[in-house]
Design a protein around this motif. Structure first.
Motif, mmCIF file in Angstrom:
data_model
loop_
_atom_site.group_PDB
_atom_site.id
_atom_site.type_symbol
_atom_site.label_atom_id
_atom_site.label_comp_id
_atom_site.label_asym_id
_atom_site.label_seq_id
_atom_site.Cartn_x
_atom_site.Cartn_y
_atom_site.Cartn_z
ATOM 1 N N GLY A 179 10.978 -100.244 29.518
ATOM 2 C CA GLY A 179 10.027 -101.332 29.332
ATOM 3 C C GLY A 179 10.131 -102.351 30.443
ATOM 4 N N GLY A 180 9.086 -103.156 30.577
ATOM 5 C CA GLY A 180 9.098 -104.235 31.564
ATOM 6 C C GLY A 180 8.159 -103.984 32.725
ATOM 7 N N VAL A 181 8.159 -104.955 33.648
ATOM 8 C CA VAL A 181 7.322 -104.893 34.850
ATOM 9 C C VAL A 181 8.195 -105.179 36.067
ATOM 10 C CG1 VAL A 181 5.290 -105.805 36.025
ATOM 11 C CG2 VAL A 181 5.327 -105.716 33.529
ATOM 12 N N PRO A 182 8.578 -104.156 36.849
ATOM 13 C CA PRO A 182 8.347 -102.735 36.565
ATOM 14 C C PRO A 182 9.259 -102.249 35.448
ATOM 15 C CG PRO A 182 9.728 -102.956 38.496
ATOM 16 C CD PRO A 182 9.327 -104.356 38.117
ATOM 17 N N ALA A 183 8.908 -101.130 34.821
ATOM 18 C CA ALA A 183 9.675 -100.621 33.683
ATOM 19 C C ALA A 183 11.080 -100.196 34.098
ATOM 20 C CB ALA A 183 8.930 -99.450 33.045
#
Length: 228
Positions: A179-183
């Protein structure tokens, strides 16, 4: 060229769009008659291979792709270049292989400079000078949550989970939650020996008869390992 002078949006209307959808829906559902394919309202399908028991919810675009048995795509998603395995759950507003613009060597990131797309009113190149590898490969039993973007060329392993609102730019290991940005990797869904067993056992390859008789064992990983 005609596109330089004609604004085709003047000719777009609700009834025309409805009949385009209806014709495409009828074509694909007739082609896959007996495979229980369902295509939702205003979804656009092009050059796509389906398995069995697939359903596409409303306002989905799927092009140049393969969808394995029982996999579904929720409303508003755009799937452009993907090989998707069996039993995958794709949430709403997911974007897979949305395309990349060049950031090295080529001076401009505008497609009219380095390629020849039909949507640009004027192009300055007759061929595509960028042409990246676009195909995304999604394994089996993968859950892609709402609003996820998966970049071109990424491979998602079997059993993986992509958290909502993530941007996936690198390959994802089997049974990994990212998950997240970037994952980034958050944790694995199961212990290593359990993951190894699932990857070797490949329950998603079992036939319908087996699934009906053994689906209850999939409700608990320990029960599944004991009973299979």
């Amino acid at each position: 060229m005609l596109k330089d002078y004609v604004d085709y949006s003047f000719f777009t209307n609700p009834m025309g769009e409805y009949f385009k959808w209806l014709i495409k829906k009828a074509y694909y559902q007739a082609k896959y008659w007996g495979s229980h394919l369902r295509i939702g309202y205003k979804s656009k399908v092009s050059n796509t291979i389906f398995g069995k028991y697939n359903w596409i919810v409303n306002d989905v675009i799927i092009e140049n792709s393969i969808l394995g048995d029982f996999s579904y795509i929720s409303s508003g998603s755009v799937i452009l270049e993907a090989e998707i395995g069996k039993f995958c759950s794709i949430g709403p507003n997911v974007r897979i292989a949305p395309g990349k613009h060049p950031t090295n060597i080529i001076v401009s990131t505008h497609p009219a400079i380095y390629s020849n797309p039909s949507y640009c009113l004027m192009n300055f190149s007759k061929t595509d000078k960028h042409n990246p590898y676009r195909k995304v490969k999604v394994g089996n039993d993968v859950w892609i949550c709402a609003n996820v973007v998966i970049s071109d060329g990424v491979i998602i392993g079997d059993g993986a989970v992509i958290a909502a609102n993530s941007v996936v730019t690198k390959n994802v290991e089997p049974y990994s939650i990212v998950g997240g940005v970037p994952a980034k990797h958050i944790r694995y869904r199961f212990e290593k020996n359990q993951i190894d067993y699932l990857l070797n056992n490949k329950w998603w390859e079992k036939d319908i008869k087996w699934l009906k008789e053994h689906a209850h064992t999939l409700w608990d990983i320990d029960d599944y390992l004991k009973s299979n």
